[in-house]
Scaffold this motif. Sequence first.
Motif, mmCIF file in Angstrom:
data_model
loop_
_atom_site.group_PDB
_atom_site.id
_atom_site.type_symbol
_atom_site.label_atom_id
_atom_site.label_comp_id
_atom_site.label_asym_id
_atom_site.label_seq_id
_atom_site.Cartn_x
_atom_site.Cartn_y
_atom_site.Cartn_z
ATOM 1 N N VAL A 186 -50.756 -114.977 -38.358
ATOM 2 C CA VAL A 186 -51.518 -115.908 -39.186
ATOM 3 C C VAL A 186 -51.804 -114.773 -40.433
ATOM 4 C CG1 VAL A 186 -52.961 -117.159 -39.965
ATOM 5 C CG2 VAL A 186 -51.784 -117.658 -38.142
ATOM 6 N N ALA A 187 -52.543 -114.274 -39.758
ATOM 7 C CA ALA A 187 -52.689 -112.705 -40.856
ATOM 8 C C ALA A 187 -51.029 -112.342 -41.448
ATOM 9 C CB ALA A 187 -53.248 -111.606 -40.205
ATOM 10 N N ALA A 188 -49.723 -111.868 -40.808
ATOM 11 C CA ALA A 188 -48.739 -111.630 -41.721
ATOM 12 C C ALA A 188 -47.986 -112.639 -42.114
ATOM 13 C CB ALA A 188 -47.582 -111.483 -40.044
ATOM 14 N N LEU A 189 -48.201 -113.729 -42.038
ATOM 15 C CA LEU A 189 -47.777 -114.596 -42.535
ATOM 16 C C LEU A 189 -48.334 -115.207 -44.311
ATOM 17 C CD1 LEU A 189 -45.694 -117.280 -43.032
ATOM 18 C CD2 LEU A 189 -47.099 -118.444 -42.267
ATOM 19 N N ALA A 190 -50.143 -115.313 -43.891
ATOM 20 C CA ALA A 190 -51.028 -114.725 -45.298
ATOM 21 C C ALA A 190 -50.148 -113.740 -45.988
ATOM 22 C CB ALA A 190 -52.185 -115.094 -44.689
ATOM 23 N N GLY A 191 -50.707 -112.626 -44.998
ATOM 24 C CA GLY A 191 -49.531 -112.079 -46.113
ATOM 25 C C GLY A 191 -48.605 -111.674 -47.043
ATOM 26 N N VAL A 192 -47.418 -111.987 -46.612
ATOM 27 C CA VAL A 192 -46.285 -112.418 -47.203
ATOM 28 C C VAL A 192 -46.770 -112.954 -47.920
ATOM 29 C CG1 VAL A 192 -44.209 -113.259 -46.749
ATOM 30 C CG2 VAL A 192 -44.829 -111.857 -45.311
ATOM 31 N N TRP A 193 -47.433 -114.722 -48.381
ATOM 32 C CA TRP A 193 -48.140 -115.399 -49.424
ATOM 33 C C TRP A 193 -48.410 -115.195 -50.042
ATOM 34 C CZ3 TRP A 193 -49.625 -119.433 -45.150
ATOM 35 C CH2 TRP A 193 -48.726 -120.745 -44.701
ATOM 36 N N CYS A 194 -49.694 -114.116 -50.276
ATOM 37 C CA CYS A 194 -49.903 -113.306 -51.060
ATOM 38 C C CYS A 194 -49.599 -112.231 -51.575
ATOM 39 C CB CYS A 194 -50.660 -111.601 -50.379
ATOM 40 S SG CYS A 194 -52.650 -112.729 -49.975
ATOM 41 N N LEU A 195 -47.908 -111.878 -51.710
ATOM 42 C CA LEU A 195 -47.951 -111.053 -52.279
ATOM 43 C C LEU A 195 -46.938 -111.690 -53.023
ATOM 44 C CD1 LEU A 195 -46.085 -108.291 -49.610
ATOM 45 C CD2 LEU A 195 -47.597 -108.076 -52.022
ATOM 46 N N GLU A 196 -45.751 -112.835 -52.306
ATOM 47 C CA GLU A 196 -45.034 -114.283 -53.427
ATOM 48 C C GLU A 196 -45.909 -114.205 -54.019
ATOM 49 O OE1 GLU A 196 -41.868 -115.757 -49.672
ATOM 50 O OE2 GLU A 196 -43.762 -116.669 -50.556
ATOM 51 N N ARG A 197 -46.849 -114.568 -54.147
ATOM 52 C CA ARG A 197 -47.984 -115.648 -55.123
ATOM 53 C C ARG A 197 -48.057 -114.559 -56.207
ATOM 54 N NH1 ARG A 197 -50.702 -119.842 -51.536
ATOM 55 N NH2 ARG A 197 -48.947 -120.580 -50.188
ATOM 56 N N ALA A 198 -48.511 -113.835 -56.431
ATOM 57 C CA ALA A 198 -49.200 -113.274 -56.834
ATOM 58 C C ALA A 198 -48.226 -111.766 -57.368
ATOM 59 C CB ALA A 198 -50.060 -111.598 -55.912
ATOM 60 N N LEU A 199 -47.193 -111.390 -56.923
ATOM 61 C CA LEU A 199 -46.200 -111.161 -58.242
ATOM 62 C C LEU A 199 -44.851 -111.260 -58.114
ATOM 63 C CD1 LEU A 199 -46.257 -107.503 -55.335
ATOM 64 C CD2 LEU A 199 -48.094 -107.931 -57.483
ATOM 65 N N GLY A 200 -44.847 -112.953 -57.520
ATOM 66 C CA GLY A 200 -43.692 -113.742 -58.091
ATOM 67 C C GLY A 200 -42.243 -113.887 -57.376
ATOM 68 N N TRP A 201 -42.689 -112.690 -56.086
ATOM 69 C CA TRP A 201 -41.329 -112.607 -55.077
ATOM 70 C C TRP A 201 -41.473 -113.955 -54.583
ATOM 71 C CZ3 TRP A 201 -43.509 -107.271 -52.579
ATOM 72 C CH2 TRP A 201 -43.659 -106.572 -54.363
ATOM 73 N N GLN A 202 -39.554 -113.716 -53.776
ATOM 74 C CA GLN A 202 -39.237 -114.520 -52.718
ATOM 75 C C GLN A 202 -38.866 -113.930 -52.016
ATOM 76 O OE1 GLN A 202 -39.989 -117.781 -53.610
ATOM 77 N NE2 GLN A 202 -38.360 -118.914 -51.877
ATOM 78 N N LEU A 203 -39.782 -113.715 -50.810
ATOM 79 C CA LEU A 203 -39.474 -113.236 -49.476
ATOM 80 C C LEU A 203 -38.894 -114.479 -48.421
ATOM 81 C CD1 LEU A 203 -42.733 -110.859 -49.529
ATOM 82 C CD2 LEU A 203 -40.509 -110.717 -50.235
ATOM 83 N N LEU A 204 -39.592 -115.703 -48.509
ATOM 84 C CA LEU A 204 -38.838 -115.559 -47.629
ATOM 85 C C LEU A 204 -37.754 -117.207 -47.866
ATOM 86 C CD1 LEU A 204 -42.607 -116.786 -45.431
ATOM 87 C CD2 LEU A 204 -40.209 -115.701 -44.762
#
Length: 369
Positions: A350-368
């Motif tokens: 869960v921590a790993a997935l939430a970390g990806v969400w943080c990056l996506e949402r804060a920086l506008g990235w599309q990692l998944l």
Amino acid sequence: MIRCLLWLTLLFAGGAQAHQASEAYVIYRVDGTQVQQRLDVALRDLDRDLALDADGDGALSWGEVRTRWPDIERLAADGLQFTADGVACTSLDRPTPQLEEHSDGTYAVLIRHWHCPSPVQALVLDYRLFAQTDAAHRGLARLEGSPGEPLVLVPGAGPRRLHAAEGRGLGGFIVEGVGHIAGGLDHVLFLVTLLLVAVFRRDGAVWQPRDGARSVLAETLKLVTAFTLAHSVTLGLAAGGFIDPPAAAVESLIALTVLLAALDNLRPFVPGPRWVMVAMFGLVHGVGFAGPLKDLGLRGGALVLPLLGFNVGVELGQLAVVALLLPPALLMRGQPIYRRGIVPVLSAGVAALAGVWCLERALGWQLLG
């Protein structure tokens, strides 16, 4: 029991984007024989069905949307039709290409005007938008100036009547609230992280099993109550327009709450009773819950029943998660495989997935995907 928990986690992890409920908004304005229809459809839904992203860069430009506007018109016309008192009306124009930002992203706005044979008393809507591609999609329809609650439209469910003198939709908004929890992976995973260790007590920097079921139930009640009261406050404030923080910031903060709760599972570091942390984080989640209601533009008395129904649905969804996870966690709390295997593995995931969400949402990235 172990298999149940593992399958549930795999199911949650299978979704790449959290908190992306599929909803369209329909607003009618009636003036005698004249009807104005406004349909707001999320670009992410249109892109899924029409492949609007021509260059495949993961972002939709205005040029890509405008080029495919005739296809968007056709999809909307096939997906939403209405009659006035059982009689078809005549279209007076075609929608002008335009976009608008909603709380959960950019929407295409299609506005059309119609002339009906006689003054309109009631509209009958036949809603089929995305019926073949998204079983969870819903339309939220209302009549401008009507005291009634908005209708929740299920694609392909048959005609629905929209009348100014009728108030309806409470049951539909309860279902919508349950669906919002079921489709919002970030909210669900936040609850899952809390429940995983609700069967433990903190002993310094480690977790120890609680002595009995009564202690576990008391801790769970504190956590669920704190979360419910906190998110209910901000849900009402945001839905009523009293607070309106940027959607991107809210979504980033929601992901951060999931990350911090999961990390606290791995090694307790949050000071004070855990229900205090849950209440603070619940204030953030409540703003996220408010998106569907806020986008309807309801105010005052017209908001009361939809807000009540939606909030009841959210609570029912939360209770379903508790009922599913707490009994096996209670039974396994004293087993080494639960404390040293299941809890750390699931919390780390869960921590790993939430970390990806943080990056996506804060920086506008599309990692998944």
